[in-house]
Design a protein around this motif. Structure first.
Motif, PDB file in Angstrom:
ATOM      1  N   SER A 238       0.850  -1.191   0.000  1.00 41.32           N
ATOM      2  CA  SER A 238       0.000   0.000   0.000  1.00 41.32           C
ATOM      3  C   SER A 238       0.885   1.240   0.000  1.00 41.32           C
ATOM      4  CB  SER A 238      -0.918   0.000   1.215  1.00 41.32           C
ATOM      5  OG  SER A 238      -0.169  -0.033   2.421  1.00 41.32           O
ATOM      6  N   VAL A 239       0.520   2.223  -0.823  1.00 39.97           N
ATOM      7  CA  VAL A 239       1.264   3.477  -0.925  1.00 39.97           C
ATOM      8  C   VAL A 239       0.256   4.616  -0.796  1.00 39.97           C
ATOM      9  CG1 VAL A 239       2.838   4.883  -2.302  1.00 39.97           C
ATOM     10  CG2 VAL A 239       2.927   2.371  -2.475  1.00 39.97           C
ATOM     11  N   ALA A 240       0.309   5.356   0.311  1.00 37.44           N
ATOM     12  CA  ALA A 240      -0.649   6.433   0.577  1.00 37.44           C
ATOM     13  C   ALA A 240       0.056   7.783   0.500  1.00 37.44           C
ATOM     14  CB  ALA A 240      -1.293   6.251   1.944  1.00 37.44           C
ATOM     15  N   VAL A 241      -0.294   8.585  -0.505  1.00 42.06           N
ATOM     16  CA  VAL A 241       0.285   9.911  -0.681  1.00 42.06           C
ATOM     17  C   VAL A 241      -0.795  10.851  -1.216  1.00 42.06           C
ATOM     18  CG1 VAL A 241       2.642   9.098  -1.085  1.00 42.06           C
ATOM     19  CG2 VAL A 241       1.093   9.343  -3.015  1.00 42.06           C
ATOM     20  N   GLY A 242      -0.519  12.146  -1.171  1.00 43.54           N
ATOM     21  CA  GLY A 242      -1.446  13.127  -1.708  1.00 43.54           C
ATOM     22  C   GLY A 242      -1.496  13.095  -3.222  1.00 43.54           C
ATOM     23  N   ASN A 243      -2.535  13.681  -3.770  1.00 40.30           N
ATOM     24  CA  ASN A 243      -2.736  13.715  -5.219  1.00 40.30           C
ATOM     25  C   ASN A 243      -1.952  14.886  -5.813  1.00 40.30           C
ATOM     26  OD1 ASN A 243      -3.668  13.367  -7.807  1.00 40.30           O
ATOM     27  ND2 ASN A 243      -5.725  14.144  -7.408  1.00 40.30           N
ATOM     28  N   TYR A 244      -0.628  14.720  -5.887  1.00 36.64           N
ATOM     29  CA  TYR A 244       0.259  15.781  -6.339  1.00 36.64           C
ATOM     30  C   TYR A 244       0.712  15.523  -7.774  1.00 36.64           C
ATOM     31  CZ  TYR A 244       0.734  16.159  -1.237  1.00 36.64           C
ATOM     32  OH  TYR A 244       0.492  16.257   0.124  1.00 36.64           O
ATOM     33  N   ASP A 245       0.966  16.598  -8.512  1.00 32.85           N
ATOM     34  CA  ASP A 245       1.490  16.431  -9.871  1.00 32.85           C
ATOM     35  C   ASP A 245       2.842  15.720  -9.857  1.00 32.85           C
ATOM     36  OD1 ASP A 245       2.981  18.531  -8.774  1.00 32.85           O
ATOM     37  OD2 ASP A 245       2.795  19.833 -10.539  1.00 32.85           O
ATOM     38  N   ARG A 246       3.619  15.910  -8.794  1.00 29.96           N
ATOM     39  CA  ARG A 246       4.946  15.297  -8.705  1.00 29.96           C
ATOM     40  C   ARG A 246       4.881  13.800  -8.418  1.00 29.96           C
ATOM     41  NH1 ARG A 246       3.585  19.266  -5.614  1.00 29.96           N
ATOM     42  NH2 ARG A 246       3.167  19.004  -3.392  1.00 29.96           N
ATOM     43  N   CYS A 247       3.687  13.293  -8.121  1.00 26.07           N
ATOM     44  CA  CYS A 247       3.479  11.843  -7.969  1.00 26.07           C
ATOM     45  C   CYS A 247       2.699  11.252  -9.144  1.00 26.07           C
ATOM     46  CB  CYS A 247       2.731  11.544  -6.674  1.00 26.07           C
ATOM     47  SG  CYS A 247       3.589  12.058  -5.171  1.00 26.07           S
ATOM     48  N   ARG A 248       2.179  12.103 -10.014  1.00 25.60           N
ATOM     49  CA  ARG A 248       1.322  11.637 -11.094  1.00 25.60           C
ATOM     50  C   ARG A 248       1.971  10.568 -11.974  1.00 25.60           C
ATOM     51  NH1 ARG A 248      -3.518  11.032 -11.378  1.00 25.60           N
ATOM     52  NH2 ARG A 248      -3.671  12.996 -10.256  1.00 25.60           N
ATOM     53  N   PRO A 249       3.259  10.679 -12.343  1.00 30.64           N
ATOM     54  CA  PRO A 249       3.850   9.616 -13.173  1.00 30.64           C
ATOM     55  C   PRO A 249       3.842   8.239 -12.494  1.00 30.64           C
ATOM     56  CG  PRO A 249       5.162  11.611 -13.332  1.00 30.64           C
ATOM     57  CD  PRO A 249       4.170  11.842 -12.232  1.00 30.64           C
ATOM     58  N   LEU A 250       3.832   8.212 -11.166  1.00 31.83           N
ATOM     59  CA  LEU A 250       3.698   6.941 -10.448  1.00 31.83           C
ATOM     60  C   LEU A 250       2.266   6.417 -10.541  1.00 31.83           C
ATOM     61  CD1 LEU A 250       5.823   7.898  -7.353  1.00 31.83           C
ATOM     62  CD2 LEU A 250       6.217   5.824  -8.684  1.00 31.83           C
ATOM     63  N   PHE A 251       1.294   7.302 -10.326  1.00 33.62           N
ATOM     64  CA  PHE A 251      -0.108   6.894 -10.405  1.00 33.62           C
ATOM     65  C   PHE A 251      -0.445   6.367 -11.802  1.00 33.62           C
ATOM     66  CE2 PHE A 251      -0.967  10.641  -7.299  1.00 33.62           C
ATOM     67  CZ  PHE A 251      -0.479   9.897  -6.239  1.00 33.62           C
ATOM     68  N   ASP A 252       0.097   7.038 -12.822  1.00 33.90           N
ATOM     69  CA  ASP A 252      -0.218   6.684 -14.207  1.00 33.90           C
ATOM     70  C   ASP A 252       0.562   5.472 -14.709  1.00 33.90           C
ATOM     71  OD1 ASP A 252      -1.939   8.824 -14.241  1.00 33.90           O
ATOM     72  OD2 ASP A 252      -0.584  10.164 -15.328  1.00 33.90           O
TER      73      ASP A 252
END
Length: 329
Positions: free
Chosen positions: A7-21
């Motif tokens: 499980s990876v819990a972080v805010g919805n930041y643009d700097r994390c978007r490449p991980l989410f995508d």
């Protein structure tokens, strides 16, 4: 060899978007991402250690590290950084300058929040208003039942009281029962009651830029954490997390620099980005220990000075040793 399902819990930041995508992978990990608010992540992480990898409050992490009770190891991916000169609201009919706060009452949601530490630091350093000079009133911003997440043992010189039962610090500010309010979120005050409420600094941007020019500090708010038992079983994991989050942040900034179309729903983004890079350099949102050691050392000093940590911790106490250096070619 199967990947670790974590499980990876972080805010919805643009700097994390490449991980989410899925554009960036965490080596050896099959992640289950949870995009949650910082308040929810921190409550669940520090109360029950619910997540395998998660965003962590820097201040709460330091409190627990000093007491040797932090269930995570730190990773120097600084998911939230922010100048907090815009986080201080006051009754403008009473407070005209920072020095006027001496002897006054200031509300805050939790005394130990990271933003509070940085604000108290610059109040003392730049304006001579020490933490002991203010009566701190702790209460929720919108919910009067908000608790302090972590038990504190503050020096007797720090005057911290609870808001009256059933009252939020937003309501106390609107009613004039307190003189100031500092929090990561704005006061929850109806517009009709907000006419005497405003920022402590008339232009927080100018104040923050001046602060940076003097001190070369871009305040760190949140770090990344890996569950300690996982890091002990898989010592490669903290380094893999730092590698992936750094790559995601670098891709984010590369995309932001591309000027053919605006990437976020705000005007003048290109101009603002150019101004930020002129002031702070191209790598203004840096991850890693060495580029940020002076920021971390200053925070640890102020945290202990303000009575929040039982000892003045070192950088090596908080962050996993595998995250202090990365390979180069």
């Amino acid at each position: 060899m199967s990947k670790l399902k974590l499980s990876v819990a972080v805010g919805n930041y643009d700097r994390c978007r490449p991980l989410f995508d899925g554009d960036v992978q965490i080596d050896g990990v099959d992640p289950v991402f949870m995009q949650l608010s910082p308040e929810e992540i921190f409550f669940r992480a520090f109360r029950h250690a619910e997540f395998d990898i998660c965003e962590l409050s820097l201040s709460s992490s330091v409190v627990k590290t000093a007491n040797r009770t932090l269930p995570y190891v730190g990773v120097p991916a600084f998911l939230s950084r922010m100048f907090r000169h815009s986080a201080f609201y006051v009754r403008k009919d009473r407070i005209k300058r920072p020095e006027d706060l001496k002897g006054k009452k200031v509300g805050l949601p939790e005394y130990q929040l990271t933003a509070m530490v940085w604000i108290r630091a610059f109040l003392e350093q730049d304006y001579g208003v020490a933490p002991e000079d203010i009566v701190w009133v702790r209460g929720g911003i919108s919910d009067a039942q908000r608790p302090e997440k972590i038990k504190l043992d503050l020096p007797s010189s720090i005057r911290l009281i609870d808001a009256p039962e059933g009252k939020t610090i937003s309501a106390l500010l609107a009613e004039g029962e307190i003189d100031g309010f500092i929090a990561p979120r704005a006061p929850d005050v109806p517009k009709a009651q907000a006419h005497n409420i405003g920022w402590l600094f008339d232009d927080p941007l100018v104040e923050a830029m001046s602060y940076y020019k003097r001190r070369q500090i871009f305040p760190i708010m949140h770090i990344l954490g890996v569950r300690r038992t996982l890091a002990e079983a898989h010592p490669w994991l903290p380094g893999a997390a730092l590698k992936a989050f750094t790559e995601a942040k670098d891709i984010c900034l590369e995309r932001l620099r591309e000027t053919s179309a605006c990437k976020i729903t705000m005007p003048f983004v290109d101009e603002r980005l150019h101004a930020d890079m002129t002031l702070m350099g191209e790598d203004f949102w840096s991850y890693g220990i060495e580029k940020n050691r002076h920021v971390l050392e200053e925070f640890f000093t102020q945290h202990h000075r303000q009575g929040l940590s039982s000892r003045r911790i070192a950088v090596e106490d908080l962050f996993h040793p595998a995250t202090f250096e990365q390979f180069t070619i």
